[in-house]
Enzyme design. Structure first.
Site, PDB file in Angstrom:
ATOM      1  N   PRO A   2       0.834  -1.209   0.000  1.00 43.26           N
ATOM      2  CA  PRO A   2       0.000   0.000   0.000  1.00 43.26           C
ATOM      3  C   PRO A   2       0.867   1.257   0.000  1.00 43.26           C
ATOM      4  CG  PRO A   2      -0.664  -1.545   1.713  1.00 43.26           C
ATOM      5  CD  PRO A   2       0.652  -1.991   1.209  1.00 43.26           C
ATOM      6  N   GLU A   3       0.748   2.042  -1.047  1.00 41.76           N
ATOM      7  CA  GLU A   3       1.431   3.328  -1.142  1.00 41.76           C
ATOM      8  C   GLU A   3       0.346   4.400  -1.086  1.00 41.76           C
ATOM      9  OE1 GLU A   3       4.177   3.231  -4.485  1.00 41.76           O
ATOM     10  OE2 GLU A   3       4.510   1.095  -4.217  1.00 41.76           O
ATOM     11  N   ARG A 112       2.381 -10.581   6.823  1.00 40.09           N
ATOM     12  CA  ARG A 112       3.796 -10.502   7.211  1.00 40.09           C
ATOM     13  C   ARG A 112       4.045  -9.775   8.526  1.00 40.09           C
ATOM     14  NH1 ARG A 112       6.529  -9.835   1.249  1.00 40.09           N
ATOM     15  NH2 ARG A 112       5.495 -11.659   0.449  1.00 40.09           N
ATOM     16  N   ARG A 155      21.421  16.818  -3.313  1.00 38.28           N
ATOM     17  CA  ARG A 155      21.604  15.405  -2.991  1.00 38.28           C
ATOM     18  C   ARG A 155      22.425  14.715  -4.071  1.00 38.28           C
ATOM     19  NH1 ARG A 155      17.639  13.441   1.118  1.00 38.28           N
ATOM     20  NH2 ARG A 155      16.052  15.044   1.262  1.00 38.28           N
TER      21      ARG A 155
END
Length: 275
Positions: A2-3, A112, A155
DNA sequence: CGATTCCCCTGATAGC
DNA sequence: TGCTATCAGGGGAATC
């Protein structure tokens, strides 16, 4: 997995079903899922609470309760939050049961056992580890091409790693990161600071596009994800690269490759997305 | 401080 | 066929 689009879909599907209902009782079958309290304290604090509204921040689902309490739920990989049909059997891997008014049961199940639930006062929400350091919501104004440019330039890490970094932007996971990079035609291993101004704008548009499409299609269901009513989404049928290793690219016909990038498997088109 | 690695879990899949 | 090894992956902790 699930995002953001999946959590948003769970939120939207559940809020119309459980808003206004009172939690009558709670069963915690797997105590380690509850991070903030013992099972007994968790149950005691929740009994009698009314569900006021639902919210979402990144991949966190927020259930606002009476007396300014908030349930913070993270589904991680295989977590499910589902309102059961009246006489339905308890699903496999059910770890927490919220008994609501009118004999309704809201269950948290997770094969899980990676998912987590916290209960805390609303005023502590902003300081909760995990929530505190979250980057901007990708579908809100604070996330824009200027922000993206500013962050990318400072970055040196690979762009894929940055997209998965929740402190950079909240809610992207492996599926939508790979899809956004493909749509923007950017290789996952490109150093963030090397992206051109044009690529940055393309990536911004791609992130917004794949997330909106994911929400529109009610999420991506492969094995585990379902919405708050137990229904699968359809976005898995729309994916261009994720889980398409060895298949032809829809844009150019080249064979989609898979490679481990930043510790995560990444699918990309070697022709459309060059290093 | 930023970047990387490990760990938690168990079903599915690959390999022999 | 049946067993074992490997993989998948979000996020937090530990490490470099």
């Amino acid at each position: 997995m699930p995002e953001l689009p999946e959590v948003e879909t769970v939120k939207r599907s559940l809020e119309k079903l459980i808003t206004g209902l009172t939690i009558i009782n709670v069963d915690v079958l797997m105590p380690k899922i509850i991070k903030s309290h013992t099972a007994q304290d968790f149950k005691k604090l929740l009994m009698g609470s009314e569900i006021k509204k639902l919210g979402r921040r990144g991949k966190y689902l927020l259930v606002y309760l009476s007396a300014n309490k908030v349930l913070v739920i993270h589904l991680r990989m295989t977590g499910r939050l589902v309102l059961l049909k009246d006489n339905a059997e308890l699903p496999k891997y059910t770890h927490v049961i919220f008994y609501l008014e009118n004999d309704k049961r809201l269950i948290f199940a997770d094969m899980r056992q990676f998912g987590r639930i916290d209960l805390l006062p609303e005023e502590e929400l902003a300081n909760m580890p995990g929530l505190k350091k979250l980057g901007p919501e990708p579908l809100e104004k604070k996330f824009n091409p200027e922000y993206l440019k500013k962050e990318l330039k400072r970055r040196r890490t690979k762009i894929k790693a940055l997209l998965l970094d929740q402190t950079f932007v909240a809610g992207l996971g492996n599926i939508y990161a790979d899809e956004a990079l493909h749509l923007a035609k950017v290789h996952p291993e490109r150093p963030a600071r090397d992206l051109t101004a044009e690529e940055i704008v393309n990536l911004y548009n791609a992130i917004v596009t794949v997330l909106r499409q994911g929400i529109k299609n009610r999420g991506t269901s492969f094995s585990d994800y379902v919405d708050g009513e137990g229904n699968t989404g359809s976005n898995q049928n729309m994916l261009k690269v994720y889980r398409r290793e060895g298949k032809p690219c829809h844009c150019c016909g080249s064979i989609i490759k898979r490679k481990k990038v930043a510790g995560r498997s990444s699918c990309f088109c070697p022709q459309c997305q060059q290093l």
